[in-house]
Scaffold this motif. Sequence first.
Motif, short mmCIF file in Angstrom:
data_model
loop_
_atom_site.label_atom_id
_atom_site.label_comp_id
_atom_site.label_asym_id
_atom_site.label_seq_id
_atom_site.Cartn_x
_atom_site.Cartn_y
_atom_site.Cartn_z
N PRO A 162 0.91 -1.26 -0.11
CA PRO A 162 0.06 -0.09 -0.08
C PRO A 162 0.88 1.18 0.03
O PRO A 162 2.15 1.30 0.39
N VAL A 163 0.24 2.41 -0.61
CA VAL A 163 1.20 3.78 -0.28
C VAL A 163 0.15 4.64 0.60
O VAL A 163 -1.19 4.65 0.60
N ASP A 164 0.95 4.85 1.98
CA ASP A 164 0.36 5.41 3.12
C ASP A 164 -0.88 4.71 3.22
O ASP A 164 -1.87 5.35 3.76
N GLY A 165 -0.91 3.55 3.58
CA GLY A 165 -2.09 2.58 3.94
C GLY A 165 -3.22 2.38 3.02
O GLY A 165 -4.14 1.60 3.40
N LYS A 166 -3.15 2.93 1.83
CA LYS A 166 -3.98 2.55 0.68
C LYS A 166 -3.81 1.88 -0.42
O LYS A 166 -2.35 1.98 -0.70
N PRO A 167 -4.57 0.82 -0.76
CA PRO A 167 -4.05 -0.30 -1.93
C PRO A 167 -3.30 0.46 -3.22
O PRO A 167 -4.01 1.36 -3.56
N PHE A 168 -2.38 -0.27 -3.42
CA PHE A 168 -1.79 0.30 -4.93
C PHE A 168 -1.35 -0.78 -5.70
O PHE A 168 -1.39 -0.72 -6.82
N GLY A 169 -0.40 -1.91 -4.98
CA GLY A 169 0.01 -2.89 -5.68
C GLY A 169 0.63 -3.87 -4.92
O GLY A 169 0.12 -4.14 -3.63
N PHE A 170 1.31 -4.91 -5.40
CA PHE A 170 1.77 -6.23 -4.60
C PHE A 170 3.11 -6.48 -5.26
O PHE A 170 3.45 -6.17 -6.52
N LEU A 171 3.84 -7.23 -4.50
CA LEU A 171 4.94 -8.08 -4.86
C LEU A 171 4.82 -9.64 -5.21
O LEU A 171 3.99 -9.83 -4.33
N ARG A 172 5.53 -10.19 -5.89
CA ARG A 172 5.33 -11.72 -6.07
C ARG A 172 6.67 -12.43 -6.45
O ARG A 172 7.50 -11.72 -7.17
N ARG A 173 7.14 -13.27 -5.78
CA ARG A 173 8.44 -14.07 -5.80
C ARG A 173 8.36 -14.67 -7.20
O ARG A 173 7.19 -15.11 -7.92
N ARG A 174 9.43 -14.72 -7.53
CA ARG A 174 9.55 -15.48 -9.16
C ARG A 174 10.72 -16.48 -8.96
O ARG A 174 11.97 -16.18 -8.74
N HIS A 175 10.41 -17.74 -8.92
CA HIS A 175 11.60 -18.71 -8.86
C HIS A 175 12.22 -18.61 -10.20
O HIS A 175 11.80 -18.73 -11.21
N VAL A 176 13.72 -18.95 -10.16
CA VAL A 176 14.40 -18.68 -11.31
C VAL A 176 14.95 -20.22 -11.71
O VAL A 176 16.02 -20.17 -12.50
N GLY A 177 14.76 -21.10 -10.74
CA GLY A 177 15.27 -22.53 -11.19
C GLY A 177 16.39 -23.19 -10.42
O GLY A 177 16.98 -22.01 -9.79
N VAL A 178 16.79 -24.41 -10.48
CA VAL A 178 17.97 -24.95 -9.67
C VAL A 178 19.27 -24.08 -10.17
O VAL A 178 19.38 -24.05 -11.59
N GLY A 179 20.06 -23.79 -9.51
CA GLY A 179 21.34 -23.33 -9.79
C GLY A 179 21.74 -21.76 -9.78
O GLY A 179 22.84 -21.22 -10.14
N ASN A 180 20.59 -21.02 -9.72
CA ASN A 180 20.55 -19.69 -9.90
C ASN A 180 20.30 -19.12 -8.53
O ASN A 180 19.15 -18.99 -8.13
N ALA A 181 21.36 -18.64 -7.79
CA ALA A 181 21.34 -17.94 -6.44
C ALA A 181 20.43 -16.84 -6.34
O ALA A 181 20.25 -16.27 -5.20
N GLN A 182 20.43 -16.17 -7.45
CA GLN A 182 19.81 -14.85 -7.13
C GLN A 182 18.07 -14.74 -7.41
O GLN A 182 17.72 -15.04 -8.53
N PRO A 183 17.43 -14.50 -6.25
CA PRO A 183 15.94 -14.47 -6.38
C PRO A 183 15.32 -13.40 -7.28
O PRO A 183 16.21 -12.36 -7.50
N GLN A 184 14.17 -13.39 -7.55
CA GLN A 184 13.57 -12.54 -8.30
C GLN A 184 12.42 -12.08 -7.75
O GLN A 184 11.45 -13.06 -7.12
N VAL A 185 11.93 -10.84 -7.90
CA VAL A 185 10.63 -10.34 -7.33
C VAL A 185 9.97 -9.66 -8.37
O VAL A 185 10.49 -8.64 -8.92
N GLU A 186 8.75 -9.91 -8.56
CA GLU A 186 7.95 -9.25 -9.56
C GLU A 186 7.25 -8.12 -8.95
O GLU A 186 6.65 -8.23 -7.88
N ALA A 187 6.98 -6.81 -9.54
CA ALA A 187 6.26 -5.75 -9.10
C ALA A 187 4.80 -5.63 -9.98
O ALA A 187 5.02 -5.81 -11.23
N TRP A 188 3.82 -5.65 -9.29
CA TRP A 188 2.31 -5.49 -9.91
C TRP A 188 1.83 -4.31 -9.15
O TRP A 188 1.86 -3.94 -8.35
#
Length: 226
Positions: free
Chosen positions: A66-92
């Motif tokens: 939220p922005v100042d307590g009001k709904p605005f968007g969300f985050l979501r994890r994205r798996h990138v598969g075995v062997g990739n140590a860097q996680p990914q996060v999607e912005a919606w």
Amino acid sequence: MVIDWNSNASYACPQCNHDTVSEPSKWEVYTCCNCGTRFARFPRLQRFLRHVGITCEFCTERHPVPVDGKPFGFLRRRHVGVGNAQPQVEAWMDDADEVPGYRDGVSYINTCPSRAEAMAQLAHYRSFLGRDEDDLSPVLAVVADDQFDKMYGPGLTDEQTSQLIRGSLEAYGVGILRPYLAPHRQRGQFYADTDTFTWGLIAPSGLEGIYTKAAPEALASHAPQL
């Protein structure tokens, strides 16, 4: 290539055994979020089956921003598969102007290497949707601390550990999201100023979000000055 699922564990990937599907259907093709394997009950019928992609509840869980307590968007994890140590996060971003029911009323913004940077993407969109686009003042970010060990965190009491596990407390990082200034080619876009962030702060759950004036009271003493 689509392979057959395990008859005795239809919810798991037949390749790496990672839990991927909560309630599998015989008439759908799934994709493992861990290794990318596609599987179905009847793989020979793959051309006629519905391909639903990744359905793992952990991967598709929405984390509201939220922005100042009001709904605005969300985050979501994205798996990138075995062997990739860097996680990914999607912005919606919640898209109230969309036709009701179309694309679930949300818009994909970007995928970033960290939760804070994904939140900065949302701050950028908020900057020209909710205010004067020439207003380049920074904002505060309260970000859930994914690296914090809720079982063995330093200095935790038994009661705090229990509350963290139950979800009534959360560990956060608090810092500043700043816009790039001219003559930078990304002028106006926000980034997470990592030097300003303080991590591992314990406070009630549900405080993650963007704050334009002041941080939540429970974290105010740890928030940098804008």
